[in-house]
Design an enzyme around this catalytic site. Structure first.
Site, short mmCIF file in Angstrom:
data_model
loop_
_atom_site.label_atom_id
_atom_site.label_comp_id
_atom_site.label_asym_id
_atom_site.label_seq_id
_atom_site.Cartn_x
_atom_site.Cartn_y
_atom_site.Cartn_z
CE LYS A 122 -4.27 -1.89 1.76
NZ LYS A 122 -5.13 -2.19 2.88
CE LYS A 203 -5.22 -7.52 -2.88
NZ LYS A 203 -5.62 -7.44 -1.53
CE LYS A 206 -13.07 -4.01 -0.31
NZ LYS A 206 -13.82 -4.38 0.90
P1 TYM Z 1 -11.02 -6.81 2.58
O1 TYM Z 1 -12.12 -5.88 2.91
O2 TYM Z 1 -9.87 -6.28 1.78
O3 TYM Z 1 -11.57 -8.06 1.77
C1 TYM Z 1 -12.68 -8.81 2.26
C2 TYM Z 1 -12.49 -10.28 1.96
O4 TYM Z 1 -12.36 -10.49 0.54
C3 TYM Z 1 -11.18 -11.23 0.27
N1 TYM Z 1 -10.64 -10.75 -1.01
C4 TYM Z 1 -10.41 -11.54 -2.08
N2 TYM Z 1 -10.58 -12.86 -2.26
C5 TYM Z 1 -10.26 -13.36 -3.48
N3 TYM Z 1 -9.78 -12.60 -4.50
C6 TYM Z 1 -9.60 -11.27 -4.35
N4 TYM Z 1 -9.15 -10.53 -5.35
C7 TYM Z 1 -9.91 -10.68 -3.09
N5 TYM Z 1 -9.85 -9.42 -2.60
C8 TYM Z 1 -10.30 -9.48 -1.33
C9 TYM Z 1 -10.25 -10.93 1.41
O5 TYM Z 1 -9.25 -11.91 1.57
C10 TYM Z 1 -11.20 -10.88 2.58
O6 TYM Z 1 -11.47 -12.17 3.06
N6 TYM Z 1 -8.27 -7.21 6.69
C11 TYM Z 1 -9.50 -7.63 6.08
C12 TYM Z 1 -10.74 -7.32 6.91
C13 TYM Z 1 -10.65 -7.83 8.31
C14 TYM Z 1 -10.77 -9.20 8.73
C15 TYM Z 1 -10.64 -9.16 10.15
C16 TYM Z 1 -10.94 -10.39 8.04
C17 TYM Z 1 -10.50 -7.08 9.42
N7 TYM Z 1 -10.48 -7.88 10.54
C18 TYM Z 1 -10.70 -10.35 10.89
C19 TYM Z 1 -10.99 -11.56 8.80
C20 TYM Z 1 -10.87 -11.54 10.20
C21 TYM Z 1 -9.65 -6.92 4.75
O7 TYM Z 1 -9.13 -5.87 4.55
O8 TYM Z 1 -10.47 -7.54 3.89
#
Ligand code: TYM
Length: 341
Positions: A122, A203, A206
């Protein structure tokens, strides 16, 4: 009654969350994470939250944060998360998340955070690094450990964050006695990393994908189909799964297979000798059919924000029961006095 407060069950717990950093989840969030949440909700006691505290690491207009928080929760429900069985809540409504994070951050070495690849990526892409972004994985560790979660269904990009969570739990237990459950990642093999349509070696994201590289689940079906038809492939013309040599075609195969349930090798056979035009057309149909019901359901859910807020309040109440008990153990373990009455 939907979202009714319930006491915790004896089933093993799962927990996961998503950041409300966009108006729509993308197909990577849906295939990589949300579909496995839905698949696990029967056999586990699920806690699914909107990571609104995490979203504050990116400077965003407060009105937009509020809107996206509700929209994210609504998309969980529209996709099939059952608020009777699952606690659906906002991270910030359970204050123990911020509290446990402080305690855990005092057990975390600077070098452990400096090694986190998401942070490094990032910053390399120009995101301003505030202290919150730096310590983001500690908050995530707290999210998971507060609920004694045994499994954490996420996409591949979260693997390193789960490893640090496990390290912190083991270290804490060794130093202060058994306090936390050490969680296991639940990462589906093939569908855990959906790639950007325009740049299929990166990947789908967002925050960093271009609009043409993404499939937003709430997007207009025509735009979804257009983005799929213009997805970058290769000059070979053969529909074959080879993520190294043919990342664009392989990504489309994974998307089709995850949503249609058709195995990838069957798709390879079906499209043999047909070129990419008809293949892309069918991928577009499969995606549009899969996400079409969401849009309607989302309109229904967001037209009644009071009902959505009620569901989130009930979810937070259930979550708080578990989080408060863990936090009591943590306070006791590290030597903080119980608050007097
Ligand atoms: P976030 O909001 O970036 O993404 C949410 C979920 O989507 C999955 N993901 C993907 N899976 C497959 N291909 C992709 N291109 C892709 N982009 C995103 C992510 O792996 C995620 O499962 N840090 C986390 C949020 C979080 C969290 C937690 C998750 C905060 N606390 C505790 C689990 C447990 C995040 O930024 O996800």
């Amino acid at each position: 009654m939907a979202g009714m407060a319930q006491t915790p069950t004896s089933r093993p717990r799962i927990l996961s969350g998503m950041q409300p950093t966009s108006d729509s989840l993308h197909i990577g969030n849906y295939i990589g994470a949300l579909t496995s949440w839905i698949g696990l909700q029967d056999d586990f006691e699920p806690y699914f939250f909107v990571a609104d505290l995490h979203a504050l690491t990116v400077a965003t207009d407060p009105e937009v944060v509020r809107r996206r928080t509700r929209l994210t929760a609504a998309q969980y429900i529209a996709a099939g998360i059952d608020t009777d069985r699952c606690a659906v809540f906002c991270q910030s409504h359970v204050r123990e998340h911020a509290e446990v994070m402080w305690v855990l951050s005092c057990q975390t070495a600077m070098g452990e955070m400096e090694r986190m690849t998401q942070f490094k990526d990032k910053v390399a892409k120009g995101q301003k690094a505030n202290v919150g972004l730096f310590t983001y994985p500690v908050l995530m560790a707290g999210d998971i450990l507060l609920y004694d979660a045994q499994r954490v269904p996420v996409g591949e990009d979260q693997r390193q964050h789960l490893e640090i969570t496990r390290d912190l739990a083991v270290r804490f237990n060794q130093r202060f006695g058994e306090t936390f459950v050490v969680p296991e990642p639940h990462i589906l093999k093939q569908s855990a990393k959906i790639m950007d349509l325009q740049e299929p070696t990166a990947k789908m994201s967002k925050t960093s994908s271009s609009p043409k590289g993404m499939i937003d689940i709430l997007d207009d079906p025509k735009r979804i189909a257009k983005n799929i038809r213009s997805a970058v492939t290769d000059g070979e013309g053969e529909v074959r799964y080879d993520p190294e040599g043919k990342p664009g075609v392989s990504n489309l195969l994974v998307i089709h297979s995850a949503l249609s349930g058709t195995p990838v090798d069957e798709l390879e056979r079906r499209f043999e000798g047909q070129g990419y035009g008809s293949f892309k057309g069918e991928v577009a149909d499969v995606v549009v059919d899969a996400v079409a019901p969401f849009r309607e359901r989302i309109e229904e859910l967001t037209s009644d924000p009071a009902e959505l807020d009620r569901i989130l309040a009930a979810g937070a109440e259930r979550a708080r029961t578990v989080a408060a008990a863990t936090m009591d153990r943590v306070r006791e373990a590290v030597g903080l006095l119980a608050a007097g009455v």
